[in-house]
Motif scaffolding. Structure first.
Motif, PDB file in Angstrom:
ATOM      1  N   THR A 119       0.839  -1.205   0.000  1.00  0.00           N
ATOM      2  CA  THR A 119       0.000   0.000   0.000  1.00  0.00           C
ATOM      3  C   THR A 119       0.874   1.254   0.000  1.00  0.00           C
ATOM      4  N   ILE A 120       1.867   1.289   0.861  1.00  0.00           N
ATOM      5  CA  ILE A 120       2.759   2.449   0.943  1.00  0.00           C
ATOM      6  C   ILE A 120       3.565   2.594  -0.351  1.00  0.00           C
ATOM      7  N   ALA A 121       4.053   1.486  -0.893  1.00  0.00           N
ATOM      8  CA  ALA A 121       4.799   1.545  -2.160  1.00  0.00           C
ATOM      9  C   ALA A 121       3.924   2.113  -3.269  1.00  0.00           C
ATOM     10  N   TYR A 122       2.660   1.724  -3.304  1.00  0.00           N
ATOM     11  CA  TYR A 122       1.746   2.257  -4.325  1.00  0.00           C
ATOM     12  C   TYR A 122       1.571   3.762  -4.139  1.00  0.00           C
ATOM     13  N   LEU A 123       1.303   4.188  -2.917  1.00  0.00           N
ATOM     14  CA  LEU A 123       1.084   5.621  -2.665  1.00  0.00           C
ATOM     15  C   LEU A 123       2.334   6.440  -2.943  1.00  0.00           C
ATOM     16  N   ARG A 124       3.504   5.881  -2.675  1.00  0.00           N
ATOM     17  CA  ARG A 124       4.768   6.570  -2.961  1.00  0.00           C
ATOM     18  C   ARG A 124       5.093   6.580  -4.451  1.00  0.00           C
ATOM     19  N   GLY A 125       4.514   5.649  -5.194  1.00  0.00           N
ATOM     20  CA  GLY A 125       4.859   5.515  -6.606  1.00  0.00           C
ATOM     21  C   GLY A 125       6.220   4.867  -6.775  1.00  0.00           C
ATOM     22  N   GLU A 126       6.523   3.884  -5.931  1.00  0.00           N
ATOM     23  CA  GLU A 126       7.831   3.226  -5.955  1.00  0.00           C
ATOM     24  C   GLU A 126       7.790   1.895  -6.681  1.00  0.00           C
ATOM     25  N   GLY A 127       8.948   1.514  -7.189  1.00  0.00           N
ATOM     26  CA  GLY A 127       9.112   0.194  -7.793  1.00  0.00           C
ATOM     27  C   GLY A 127       8.140  -0.042  -8.930  1.00  0.00           C
ATOM     28  N   GLU A 128       7.413  -1.144  -8.848  1.00  0.00           N
ATOM     29  CA  GLU A 128       6.481  -1.501  -9.914  1.00  0.00           C
ATOM     30  C   GLU A 128       5.357  -0.479 -10.089  1.00  0.00           C
ATOM     31  N   PHE A 129       5.179   0.432  -9.120  1.00  0.00           N
ATOM     32  CA  PHE A 129       4.112   1.429  -9.172  1.00  0.00           C
ATOM     33  C   PHE A 129       4.607   2.806  -9.616  1.00  0.00           C
ATOM     34  N   SER A 130       5.815   2.897 -10.137  1.00  0.00           N
ATOM     35  CA  SER A 130       6.400   4.198 -10.474  1.00  0.00           C
ATOM     36  C   SER A 130       5.750   4.859 -11.693  1.00  0.00           C
ATOM     37  N   ASP A 131       5.124   4.111 -12.546  1.00  0.00           N
ATOM     38  CA  ASP A 131       4.452   4.670 -13.722  1.00  0.00           C
ATOM     39  C   ASP A 131       3.042   5.106 -13.321  1.00  0.00           C
ATOM     40  N   ARG A 132       2.863   6.403 -13.100  1.00  0.00           N
ATOM     41  CA  ARG A 132       1.564   6.923 -12.667  1.00  0.00           C
ATOM     42  C   ARG A 132       0.514   6.850 -13.778  1.00  0.00           C
ATOM     43  N   GLY A 133       0.924   6.632 -15.002  1.00  0.00           N
ATOM     44  CA  GLY A 133      -0.045   6.386 -16.063  1.00  0.00           C
ATOM     45  C   GLY A 133      -0.742   5.049 -15.864  1.00  0.00           C
ATOM     46  N   LYS A 134       0.023   4.059 -15.438  1.00  0.00           N
ATOM     47  CA  LYS A 134      -0.536   2.725 -15.176  1.00  0.00           C
ATOM     48  C   LYS A 134      -1.077   2.602 -13.758  1.00  0.00           C
ATOM     49  N   HIS A 135      -0.478   3.332 -12.839  1.00  0.00           N
ATOM     50  CA  HIS A 135      -0.826   3.237 -11.423  1.00  0.00           C
ATOM     51  C   HIS A 135      -1.108   4.643 -10.878  1.00  0.00           C
ATOM     52  N   PRO A 136      -2.260   5.208 -11.249  1.00  0.00           N
ATOM     53  CA  PRO A 136      -2.551   6.596 -10.852  1.00  0.00           C
ATOM     54  C   PRO A 136      -2.739   6.742  -9.347  1.00  0.00           C
ATOM     55  N   PHE A 137      -2.413   7.929  -8.861  1.00  0.00           N
ATOM     56  CA  PHE A 137      -2.598   8.200  -7.443  1.00  0.00           C
ATOM     57  C   PHE A 137      -4.098   8.256  -7.160  1.00  0.00           C
ATOM     58  N   PRO A 138      -4.537   7.597  -6.090  1.00  0.00           N
ATOM     59  CA  PRO A 138      -5.980   7.534  -5.815  1.00  0.00           C
ATOM     60  C   PRO A 138      -6.510   8.769  -5.094  1.00  0.00           C
ATOM     61  N   HIS A 139      -7.820   8.905  -5.159  1.00  0.00           N
ATOM     62  CA  HIS A 139      -8.531   9.909  -4.371  1.00  0.00           C
ATOM     63  C   HIS A 139      -8.957   9.310  -3.035  1.00  0.00           C
ATOM     64  N   LEU A 140      -9.107   7.972  -3.025  1.00  0.00           N
ATOM     65  CA  LEU A 140      -9.624   7.268  -1.861  1.00  0.00           C
ATOM     66  C   LEU A 140      -8.796   6.022  -1.592  1.00  0.00           C
ATOM     67  N   LEU A 141      -8.451   5.822  -0.328  1.00  0.00           N
ATOM     68  CA  LEU A 141      -7.793   4.599   0.118  1.00  0.00           C
ATOM     69  C   LEU A 141      -8.748   3.882   1.053  1.00  0.00           C
ATOM     70  N   LEU A 142      -9.145   2.662   0.684  1.00  0.00           N
ATOM     71  CA  LEU A 142      -9.937   1.796   1.560  1.00  0.00           C
ATOM     72  C   LEU A 142      -8.945   0.907   2.289  1.00  0.00           C
ATOM     73  N   LEU A 143      -8.859   1.046   3.583  1.00  0.00           N
ATOM     74  CA  LEU A 143      -7.767   0.469   4.361  1.00  0.00           C
ATOM     75  C   LEU A 143      -8.265  -0.497   5.418  1.00  0.00           C
ATOM     76  N   ASP A 144      -7.863  -1.761   5.291  1.00  0.00           N
ATOM     77  CA  ASP A 144      -8.145  -2.750   6.325  1.00  0.00           C
ATOM     78  C   ASP A 144      -7.165  -2.532   7.472  1.00  0.00           C
ATOM     79  N   LEU A 145      -7.596  -2.800   8.690  1.00  0.00           N
ATOM     80  CA  LEU A 145      -6.702  -2.615   9.836  1.00  0.00           C
ATOM     81  C   LEU A 145      -5.774  -3.795  10.059  1.00  0.00           C
ATOM     82  N   ARG A 146      -6.242  -4.995   9.810  1.00  0.00           N
ATOM     83  CA  ARG A 146      -5.465  -6.200  10.108  1.00  0.00           C
ATOM     84  C   ARG A 146      -4.871  -6.777   8.829  1.00  0.00           C
ATOM     85  N   MET A 147      -3.622  -6.435   8.556  1.00  0.00           N
ATOM     86  CA  MET A 147      -2.903  -6.921   7.374  1.00  0.00           C
ATOM     87  C   MET A 147      -1.489  -7.298   7.782  1.00  0.00           C
ATOM     88  N   PRO A 148      -0.863  -8.191   7.023  1.00  0.00           N
ATOM     89  CA  PRO A 148       0.541  -8.517   7.293  1.00  0.00           C
ATOM     90  C   PRO A 148       1.461  -7.411   6.748  1.00  0.00           C
TER      91      PRO A 148
END
Length: 160
Positions: free
Chosen positions: A46-75
C-alpha cells in the motif's frame, strides 16, 4: 455542477483477504463515481503504491488515488502502520476510509484520531457491501474540495 457529479474517483483497496477483495471489486462495478484501480495485499505494498515506488512508479498505469480503503489487520504493516506513515506525508486530496472487520469502538476512535476520514465495518453480504460503498460514494462526492485543499474530516460510520 453536472460535471462535478460525473467526476471519477480512483480508489485503492488495501486488504489481505482475497475473498473480501473479490467481493469489493464486484461491488465497485455497481458504483457510478468510484473506480477501483488497485488491490494491495499488505501495508508495505500500500505504501509503495502511494509513494509511486518500484512496480508502481508509472503513474499512467498506477494513478494516485482519491480514496484509500484500508483494512486494519494486514501482514507486513497493518492499517495503523499505514495511517501512521500517512501522517508524515502531504497528500491533501487523499481520503482514507478504514474498512475493517472489527466493530471495536477502540479501533474506530484510534483510526479516526490517526487521520482516517471514515470508518466502515465490513458487511458480510454482497448487497450490503454495495449499499455501504454507495453511501461512502455519496459522502465523498457531496464533499467538494478545491485542488490542494485537505478534505474536511468527519465521521462516517456504517454498520450492518
Amino acid at each position: 455542477m453536472a460535471t462535478a457529479l460525473k467526476a471519477r474517483y480512483l480508489a485503492v483497496l488495501a486488504d489481505d483477504s482475497e475473498d473480501d477483495g473479490l467481493l469489493l471489486e464486484l461491488a465497485f462495478q455497481k458504483l457510478e463515481h468510484f473506480r477501483l484501480v488497485r488491490h494491495a495485499m499488505d501495508g508495505r505494498q500500500t505504501i509503495a503504491y502511494l509513494r509511486g515506488e518500484g512496480e508502481f512508479s508509472d503513474r499512467g498505469k498506477h494513478p494516485f488515488p482519491h480514496l484509500l480503503l484500508l483494512d486494519l489487520r494486514m501482514p507486513r504493516g497493518d492499517g495503523f502502520d499505514v495511517l501512521c506513515w500517512l501522517r508524515g506525508q502531504s497528500f491533501p486530496n487523499l481520503r482514507v476510509a478504514v474498512l475493517s472487520g472489527s466493530g471495536y469502538e477502540v479501533d474506530k476512535r484510534k483510526a479516526l484520531r490517526m487521520g482516517a476520514h471514515y470508518y466502515l465495518t465490513k458487511p458480510l453480504r454482497f448487497e450490503e457491501q454495495v449499499k455501504m460503498l454507495q453511501e461512502l460514494e455519496a459522502a465523498v462526492v457531496q464533499q467538494p474540495q478545491l485542488p490542494g485543499q485537505s478534505p474536511t474530516p468527519h465521521e462516517f460510520t456504517h454498520r450492518f
